[in-house]
Design an enzyme around this catalytic site. Structure first.
Site, mmCIF file in Angstrom:
data_model
loop_
_atom_site.group_PDB
_atom_site.id
_atom_site.type_symbol
_atom_site.label_atom_id
_atom_site.label_comp_id
_atom_site.label_asym_id
_atom_site.label_seq_id
_atom_site.Cartn_x
_atom_site.Cartn_y
_atom_site.Cartn_z
ATOM 1 N N ASP A 142 0.871 -1.174 0.000
ATOM 2 C CA ASP A 142 0.000 0.000 0.000
ATOM 3 C C ASP A 142 0.908 1.224 0.000
ATOM 4 O O ASP A 142 1.893 1.272 0.746
ATOM 5 C CB ASP A 142 -0.850 0.054 1.269
ATOM 6 C CG ASP A 142 -2.011 -0.924 1.270
ATOM 7 O OD1 ASP A 142 -2.150 -1.706 0.312
ATOM 8 O OD2 ASP A 142 -2.785 -0.914 2.249
ATOM 9 N N HIS A 202 5.012 -7.364 0.222
ATOM 10 C CA HIS A 202 4.652 -8.675 -0.302
ATOM 11 C C HIS A 202 5.297 -8.902 -1.661
ATOM 12 O O HIS A 202 5.850 -7.981 -2.266
ATOM 13 C CB HIS A 202 3.128 -8.796 -0.386
ATOM 14 C CG HIS A 202 2.460 -8.775 0.965
ATOM 15 N ND1 HIS A 202 1.836 -9.883 1.500
ATOM 16 C CD2 HIS A 202 2.334 -7.795 1.885
ATOM 17 C CE1 HIS A 202 1.353 -9.576 2.698
ATOM 18 N NE2 HIS A 202 1.644 -8.314 2.956
ATOM 19 N N SER A 241 8.841 3.586 4.574
ATOM 20 C CA SER A 241 9.843 4.088 3.655
ATOM 21 C C SER A 241 9.415 3.855 2.216
ATOM 22 O O SER A 241 8.284 4.140 1.856
ATOM 23 C CB SER A 241 11.208 3.464 3.929
ATOM 24 O OG SER A 241 12.190 4.095 3.169
#
Length: 283
Positions: free
Chosen positions: A88, A145, A248
């Site tokens: 995200d 992921h 980050s």
């Protein structure tokens, strides 16, 4: 004020000390104080706790537990695409690698060799390939992921600076993503290699991978490398591969021919884990 002028203060303040302190605070279990900090953070940044596997703020014993919270199963379905978005966040930049040049922001490029810590042989495998740089803001889910299936070959810790990685800093600090501390993860797939780089930043307490755990600290001044070529560490599309303890940026590299990116993608656009990122070119 120019972007360069806006980031001058970052050259001056003690980023390492601030980061170490933030990591220490975030790891502490301080009961009601921790709950208060988390509650304020959720309110300030508009964090959607309804998506969290554990939505009760009181459940989290430390800020780090909250920040690396898991999502409920099914809230990030995987798109029908060769490559899905691994996080995200928001798009910083993406597109073709021009020879060995990766576009950072207007007026700023950096090389694939610099990004991966100086290994020109590894970098050469991505000549004229594709890259994608994705920024994770404080409000985002902070686990990373896999964009596709991959077998782990190497992990490289590259020491570096700890500049912020927000859009203004990307426009103002030359070579930002190849300048900051980072963890380079090298995978092999059915379509060749790909690299996923976790980029450190100011107050990023640490970066971790599922196969190693916390990579930093310790923060030394030397490059460190781990080889996994003799092991069978295979992660499938959508599997968690790592996490940031205080957010980050990730940078991905893919070999030629250039990918066909999602036509809805554009710089600064918000993205979500699992959405279509790109497809391979049919050879």
């Amino acid at each position: 004020m120019s972007d360069r002028s806006a980031v001058l203060h970052q050259y001056l303040f003690p980023k390492q000390a601030l980061t170490n302190f933030a990591g220490w605070v975030a790891g502490k279990e301080r009961g009601a104080v921790t709950t208060w900090i988390i509650r304020r953070f959720v309110a300030k940044y508009g964090v959607d706790m309804g998506e969290a596997l554990e939505s009760d703020i009181n459940h989290y014993k430390s800020f780090n537990q909250f920040f690396t919270r898991a999502l409920k199963p099914g809230v990030r379905p995987l798109a029908d695409a060769d490559l899905v978005c691994p996080v995200d966040g928001a798009i910083s930049q993406f597109g073709a690698i021009e020879g060995d040049q990766i576009f950072q922001a207007k007026g700023h490029n950096y090389t694939t060799t610099a990004l991966v810590g100086g290994d020109s042989t590894l970098a050469a495998r991505f000549a004229h390939g594709s890259f994608a740089t994705l920024y994770l803001s404080p409000r985002d889910y902070h686990r990373i992921h896999m964009p596709c299936d991959g077998r782990l070959l190497r992990m490289i810790y590259v020491p570096g600076d700890l500049f912020s990685v927000n859009p203004a800093t990307a426009r103002g600090v030359p070579g930002l993503f190849a300048r900051n501390e980072r963890v380079v993860c090298v995978f092999e797939t059915g379509r060749g290699p790909f690299v996923l780089v976790l980029v450190g930043a100011t107050i990023v307490g640490s970066m971790a991978t599922v196969w190693h755990g916390v990579v930093n600290p310790p923060r030394g001044g030397e490059l460190r490398e781990w080889s996994y070529a003799d092991q069978d560490i295979v992660l499938t599309k959508g599997d968690e591969m790592g996490r940031f303890l205080l957010g980050s940026t990730v940078v991905m590299l893919f070999p030629a021919p250039a990918l066909v990116f999602n036509p809805d993608w554009s710089p600064a656009r918000a993205v979500r884990l699992g959405e279509a990122m790109a497809d391979f070119v049919n050879l």
